[in-house]
Structures are given as structure tokens and as C-alpha cells.
Design a protein around this motif. Structure first.
Motif, PDB file in Angstrom:
ATOM      1  N   LYS A 188       0.689  -1.096   0.039  1.00  0.00           N
ATOM      2  CA  LYS A 188      -0.073   0.088  -0.106  1.00  0.00           C
ATOM      3  C   LYS A 188       0.675   1.325  -0.003  1.00  0.00           C
ATOM      4  CE  LYS A 188      -3.985  -2.182   2.444  1.00  0.00           C
ATOM      5  NZ  LYS A 188      -4.638  -2.214   3.618  1.00  0.00           N
ATOM      6  N   GLU A 189       1.951   1.284   0.656  1.00  0.00           N
ATOM      7  CA  GLU A 189       2.893   2.280   0.790  1.00  0.00           C
ATOM      8  C   GLU A 189       3.500   2.473  -0.415  1.00  0.00           C
ATOM      9  OE1 GLU A 189       5.079   1.834   4.480  1.00  0.00           O
ATOM     10  OE2 GLU A 189       3.243   2.270   5.624  1.00  0.00           O
ATOM     11  N   ASN A 210       0.663   1.315  -8.000  1.00  0.00           N
ATOM     12  CA  ASN A 210      -0.253   0.339  -7.781  1.00  0.00           C
ATOM     13  C   ASN A 210      -1.194   0.749  -6.952  1.00  0.00           C
ATOM     14  OD1 ASN A 210       1.816   0.284  -5.766  1.00  0.00           O
ATOM     15  ND2 ASN A 210       1.128  -1.320  -4.938  1.00  0.00           N
ATOM     16  N   HIS A 211      -2.572   0.414  -7.270  1.00  0.00           N
ATOM     17  CA  HIS A 211      -3.727   0.886  -6.535  1.00  0.00           C
ATOM     18  C   HIS A 211      -4.483  -0.178  -6.115  1.00  0.00           C
ATOM     19  CE1 HIS A 211      -2.347   4.922  -6.911  1.00  0.00           C
ATOM     20  NE2 HIS A 211      -2.243   4.531  -8.518  1.00  0.00           N
ATOM     21  N   CYS A 212      -4.825  -0.411  -4.832  1.00  0.00           N
ATOM     22  CA  CYS A 212      -5.623  -1.356  -4.224  1.00  0.00           C
ATOM     23  C   CYS A 212      -7.171  -1.203  -4.301  1.00  0.00           C
ATOM     24  CB  CYS A 212      -5.176  -1.962  -3.078  1.00  0.00           C
ATOM     25  SG  CYS A 212      -3.523  -2.485  -2.809  1.00  0.00           S
ATOM     26  N   ALA A 213      -7.747  -2.350  -4.861  1.00  0.00           N
ATOM     27  CA  ALA A 213      -9.305  -1.941  -4.841  1.00  0.00           C
ATOM     28  C   ALA A 213     -10.100  -2.890  -4.046  1.00  0.00           C
ATOM     29  CB  ALA A 213      -9.798  -1.777  -6.294  1.00  0.00           C
ATOM     30  N   ARG A 214     -11.173  -2.369  -3.600  1.00  0.00           N
ATOM     31  CA  ARG A 214     -12.021  -3.574  -2.623  1.00  0.00           C
ATOM     32  C   ARG A 214     -12.613  -4.376  -3.611  1.00  0.00           C
ATOM     33  NH1 ARG A 214     -13.780  -1.469   2.742  1.00  0.00           N
ATOM     34  NH2 ARG A 214     -14.448  -3.341   2.844  1.00  0.00           N
ATOM     35  N   SER A 215     -12.727  -5.709  -3.318  1.00  0.00           N
ATOM     36  CA  SER A 215     -13.383  -6.753  -4.038  1.00  0.00           C
ATOM     37  C   SER A 215     -14.353  -7.346  -3.323  1.00  0.00           C
ATOM     38  CB  SER A 215     -12.132  -7.752  -4.751  1.00  0.00           C
ATOM     39  OG  SER A 215     -12.917  -9.012  -5.148  1.00  0.00           O
TER      40      SER A 215
END
Length: 50
Positions: free
Chosen positions: A30-31, A38-43
């Protein structure tokens, strides 16, 4: 996973390996979002399995 030109793709792949080996954490992923783009998305599908 998709990569675009100019991205720190090798550093990101090494980071994933370190997470797998227990030498880094998901927080490190995340950092790294600004540096590695890179970007995290909720699934919802993944959350429903938990």
C-alpha cells in the motif's frame, strides 16, 4: 496485473516476492502505490470468501 511504461515494475515484483517470503507486509504494498503506481481496490467477491 498490468504495467505501463515508466513504472517501477521490477521493484514492485521484488516487493511481492518479499511479501511472499514474509520479509515485507501488505502495508508495504500500500505504501508503494505512488512509486510503483499500484492501487488496491476492494473486491466484494474476495471479501465474501473471507
Amino acid at each position: 496485473m498490468g504495467f505501463t511504461p515508466g513504472m517501477d515494475r521490477f521493484g514492485y515484483c521484488r516487493l511481492l516476492g518479499r511479501v511472499h517470503d514474509g520479509e515485507a507486509s501488505v502495508r508495504d504494498i500500500k505504501e508503494s502505490s505512488e512509486r510503483c503506481d499500484n492501487h488496491c481496490a476492494r473486491s466484494r467477491a474476495r471479501e465474501d470468501r473471507a
